[in-house]
Design a protein around this motif. Structure first.
Motif, mmCIF file in Angstrom:
data_model
loop_
_atom_site.group_PDB
_atom_site.id
_atom_site.type_symbol
_atom_site.label_atom_id
_atom_site.label_comp_id
_atom_site.label_asym_id
_atom_site.label_seq_id
_atom_site.Cartn_x
_atom_site.Cartn_y
_atom_site.Cartn_z
ATOM 1 N N VAL A 263 0.936 -1.102 -0.035
ATOM 2 C CA VAL A 263 0.119 -0.110 0.145
ATOM 3 C C VAL A 263 0.965 1.274 0.096
ATOM 4 N N ALA A 264 0.816 2.005 -0.949
ATOM 5 C CA ALA A 264 1.779 3.195 -1.246
ATOM 6 C C ALA A 264 0.777 4.204 -0.836
ATOM 7 N N CYS A 265 0.990 4.649 0.341
ATOM 8 C CA CYS A 265 0.016 5.742 1.032
ATOM 9 C C CYS A 265 1.014 6.827 1.097
ATOM 10 N N ALA A 266 2.371 6.774 1.206
ATOM 11 C CA ALA A 266 3.284 7.898 1.332
ATOM 12 C C ALA A 266 3.190 9.147 0.246
ATOM 13 N N ALA A 267 3.308 10.287 0.842
ATOM 14 C CA ALA A 267 3.244 11.625 -0.031
ATOM 15 C C ALA A 267 4.688 11.578 -0.338
ATOM 16 N N VAL A 268 5.156 10.967 -1.491
ATOM 17 C CA VAL A 268 6.505 10.947 -1.967
ATOM 18 C C VAL A 268 7.009 12.318 -2.610
ATOM 19 N N SER A 269 7.905 12.774 -2.463
ATOM 20 C CA SER A 269 8.394 14.032 -3.140
ATOM 21 C C SER A 269 8.655 13.578 -4.688
ATOM 22 N N ASP A 270 7.919 14.528 -5.295
ATOM 23 C CA ASP A 270 8.131 14.116 -7.144
ATOM 24 C C ASP A 270 9.681 14.581 -7.424
ATOM 25 N N PHE A 271 10.033 15.655 -6.630
ATOM 26 C CA PHE A 271 11.264 15.846 -7.347
ATOM 27 C C PHE A 271 12.481 16.206 -6.109
ATOM 28 N N THR A 297 12.107 12.263 -8.869
ATOM 29 C CA THR A 297 12.462 11.152 -8.010
ATOM 30 C C THR A 297 12.095 9.724 -8.547
ATOM 31 N N LYS A 298 12.424 8.692 -8.146
ATOM 32 C CA LYS A 298 11.920 7.291 -8.584
ATOM 33 C C LYS A 298 10.811 7.045 -8.130
ATOM 34 N N ASP A 299 9.903 6.641 -9.180
ATOM 35 C CA ASP A 299 8.452 6.158 -8.965
ATOM 36 C C ASP A 299 8.485 4.810 -8.080
ATOM 37 N N ILE A 300 8.246 4.853 -6.697
ATOM 38 C CA ILE A 300 8.208 3.546 -5.982
ATOM 39 C C ILE A 300 7.277 2.613 -6.352
ATOM 40 N N ILE A 301 6.052 3.078 -7.025
ATOM 41 C CA ILE A 301 5.008 2.016 -7.096
ATOM 42 C C ILE A 301 5.610 1.431 -8.562
ATOM 43 N N ALA A 302 6.048 2.167 -9.422
ATOM 44 C CA ALA A 302 6.476 1.725 -10.708
ATOM 45 C C ALA A 302 7.410 0.387 -10.553
ATOM 46 N N ILE A 315 -1.481 -1.255 -4.162
ATOM 47 C CA ILE A 315 -2.607 -0.121 -4.020
ATOM 48 C C ILE A 315 -1.945 1.213 -4.049
ATOM 49 N N GLY A 316 -2.505 1.957 -4.852
ATOM 50 C CA GLY A 316 -1.860 3.629 -4.794
ATOM 51 C C GLY A 316 -2.820 4.401 -4.338
ATOM 52 N N PHE A 317 -2.465 5.690 -4.035
ATOM 53 C CA PHE A 317 -3.340 6.841 -3.756
ATOM 54 C C PHE A 317 -3.013 8.041 -4.706
ATOM 55 N N ALA A 318 -4.288 8.575 -4.856
ATOM 56 C CA ALA A 318 -4.422 9.710 -5.834
ATOM 57 C C ALA A 318 -4.975 10.835 -4.994
ATOM 58 N N SER A 330 -6.929 6.952 -14.729
ATOM 59 C CA SER A 330 -5.707 6.883 -15.587
ATOM 60 C C SER A 330 -4.536 6.421 -14.871
ATOM 61 N N LYS A 331 -4.541 7.038 -13.607
ATOM 62 C CA LYS A 331 -3.353 6.562 -12.702
ATOM 63 C C LYS A 331 -3.362 4.928 -12.425
ATOM 64 N N LEU A 332 -4.536 4.520 -12.417
ATOM 65 C CA LEU A 332 -4.538 3.038 -12.126
ATOM 66 C C LEU A 332 -4.171 2.213 -13.183
ATOM 67 N N LYS A 334 -2.104 3.655 -15.939
ATOM 68 C CA LYS A 334 -0.692 4.034 -16.125
ATOM 69 C C LYS A 334 0.393 3.388 -15.180
ATOM 70 N N LYS A 335 -0.092 3.494 -13.994
ATOM 71 C CA LYS A 335 0.922 2.810 -12.665
ATOM 72 C C LYS A 335 0.636 1.276 -12.632
ATOM 73 N N ASN A 336 -0.171 0.552 -13.570
ATOM 74 C CA ASN A 336 -0.369 -0.767 -13.396
ATOM 75 C C ASN A 336 -0.877 -1.130 -11.863
HETATM 76 O O1 C5P Z 1 1.856 10.305 -9.566
HETATM 77 P P1 C5P Z 1 1.236 10.563 -7.961
HETATM 78 O O2 C5P Z 1 2.303 11.171 -7.396
HETATM 79 O O3 C5P Z 1 0.058 11.250 -8.094
HETATM 80 O O4 C5P Z 1 0.636 9.285 -7.497
HETATM 81 C C1 C5P Z 1 0.489 9.185 -6.096
HETATM 82 C C2 C5P Z 1 0.891 7.718 -5.631
HETATM 83 O O5 C5P Z 1 2.109 7.238 -6.176
HETATM 84 C C3 C5P Z 1 0.975 7.602 -4.112
HETATM 85 O O6 C5P Z 1 0.276 6.276 -4.015
HETATM 86 C C4 C5P Z 1 2.373 7.714 -3.851
HETATM 87 O O7 C5P Z 1 2.660 6.919 -2.590
HETATM 88 C C5 C5P Z 1 2.903 7.009 -5.196
HETATM 89 N N1 C5P Z 1 4.393 7.631 -5.353
HETATM 90 C C6 C5P Z 1 5.450 6.704 -5.298
HETATM 91 N N2 C5P Z 1 6.459 7.069 -5.721
HETATM 92 C C7 C5P Z 1 6.722 8.502 -6.034
HETATM 93 C C8 C5P Z 1 5.741 9.481 -6.098
HETATM 94 C C9 C5P Z 1 4.425 8.764 -5.798
HETATM 95 O O8 C5P Z 1 5.288 5.639 -5.012
HETATM 96 N N3 C5P Z 1 7.914 8.933 -6.383
#
Ligand code: C5P
Length: 394
Positions: A263-271, A297-302, A315-318, A330-332, A334-336
């Motif tokens: 479950v990826a619930c964190a608000a990960v910094s995009d940059f 940053t690297k996309d953890i979910i990807a 499971i991801g959050f939007a 679309s995120k569902l 795109k992020k598989n």
């Molecule tokens: O793409 P966006 O950041 O909107 O997607 C949010 C989802 O992606 C959240 O579940 C968040 O935990 C995850 N995420 C991630 N790695 C990142 C950025 C977001 O896993 N670098």
């Protein structure tokens, strides 16, 4: 059913009731005459959202909900604070007021929460009464040790409301998720700019912690990869503290293969800054502007959904402010993802930094709305939905 005895700790019952309701319990209150000297029925009625029962011989009260009916209604009867007197009366099987009558008449388990002066607690008769109640199958929760209102120090303090809530939840837990494992990310990340500055966001981590707590309470093995936040680690949860998105990515990579659900619930910094300055960035005369270069940053979910071996159900959050369904779906894809939980962060009182949340869940061939409720409640509902979908997809 909360049976309040006449002790100074009775005031804690207001907070206890509020916290139980917050977790989805229904609470009805019975008070002894002495209890009403310490906390008013009006307070307990307002907090429990039910009339308070206090009289055995009141025909109107008996007509609306008699003592036998009250006794049958309860799933658990909590005697708190259980004074030496209340304990003695319950042990002797007396029914000389409503509370003792209900205790006699109930088929529900009874948890006794002693609270009294330490000398009264250690009195042989009190100890013998408690031993008798234990032998009869009553639960005895506490007392705690510490400073007492009378100035004494020792055993006799009523357990704190949060501790009681945990014991009650444990009492009702059926460990149905025993054997399942969850990896959960929560909170913000911190991207260092120099040794003392960083980029972060407003995430409180409450939603992720609530999910971790809900899964652990049902017996699942839970690993929580947490960004920097002050929340207490939920019971039976393994917490791994991280700072940056890169750290979080590495820890998730290290653990994902050993968990069935991610479950990826964190608000990960995009940059994140391209470079972390070795020393504090100083102001320079004549220089009114500096430029900070950021890299994605690297996309953890990807990286998790790209796993070819042991890929967990993901499971991801939007967090969206408009066209929620369209963006979430679309995120569902795109992020598989297997499931996406959309929250509308543009609404007041929900989402970021709030204690409440509402989520709209979307998966390949369905969707479900979890209406506004406490994050703890949403955590429980979400875990149930995740497990149902996971089992269908097996
Ligand atoms: O793409 P966006 O950041 O909107 O997607 C949010 C989802 O992606 C959240 O579940 C968040 O935990 C995850 N995420 C991630 N790695 C990142 C950025 C977001 O896993 N670098």
């Amino acid at each position: 059913m909360l049976g309040i005895g006449g002790g100074i700790a009775a005031y804690k019952c207001a907070d206890l009731t509020r916290r139980l309701i917050e977790r989805g319990a229904e609470v009805k209150v019975v008070m002894t005459e002495a209890a009403k000297k310490f906390i008013t029925p009006l307070t307990m009625q307002a907090i429990s959202r039910h009339p308070v029962f206090d009289s055995l011989l009141d025909p109107t009260a008996e007509a609306s909900m008699g003592h036998i009916k009250i006794a049958k209604w309860a799933d658990l009867m909590l005697l708190a604070p259980a004074t030496a007197d209340l304990i003695a009366r319950v042990t002797a099987g007396m029914g000389n007021d409503l509370l003792t009558s209900v205790s006699l008449a109930t088929g529900a388990p009874i948890a006794v929460v002693p609270a009294m002066n330490q000398q009264m607690y250690h009195a042989t008769v009190t100890q013998e009464n408690l031993a008798t109640l234990t032998r009869r199958g009553h639960l005895i929760w506490g007392p705690a040790s510490g400073e007492q209102v009378c100035g004494d120090i020792g055993l006799g303090r009523m357990l704190e409301p949060l501790k009681l809530v945990a014991l009650i939840e444990e009492h009702f837990s059926d460990n149905d998720l025993d054997g399942m494992s969850f990896l959960i990310t929560a909170g913000p990340t911190r991207e260092a700019i120099d040794p003392i500055r960083y980029l972060t966001n407003k995430s409180s981590g409450k939603m992720g912690y609530a999910i971790a707590d809900a899964a652990a309470k049902r017996g699942a093995k839970v690993t929580l990869v947490s960004g920097p936040i002050q929340l207490a680690t939920p019971t039976n949860v393994e917490r791994i503290n991280v700072q940056s998105a890169e750290d979080m990515h590495n820890e998730v990579q290290r653990h994902a293969g050993q968990h069935q659900i991610f479950v990826a619930c964190a608000a990960v910094s995009d940059f994140t800054p391209v470079q972390v300055a070795d020393h504090k960035i100083k102001k320079k005369t004549g220089c009114d502007k500096i430029t900070l270069s950021l890299v994605k940053t690297k996309d953890i979910i990807a990286s998790v959904t790209a796993m070819t071996n042991n890929r967990p159900f993901t499971i991801g959050f939007a967090a969206e402010t408009q066209d929620i369904e369209q963006y979430a779906r679309s995120k569902l894809t795109k992020k598989n993802l297997d499931l996406i939980c959309a929250n509308d962060v543009s609404r007041k009182n929900q989402g970021f930094n709030s204690d409440q949340n509402a989520l709209h869940l979307y998966w390949a061939n369905g969707d479900k709305l979890l209406p506004l409720a406490s994050k703890i409640d949403i955590g429980h509902q979400l875990v149930s939905e995740i497990v149902t979908l996971f089992n269908k997809n097996k």
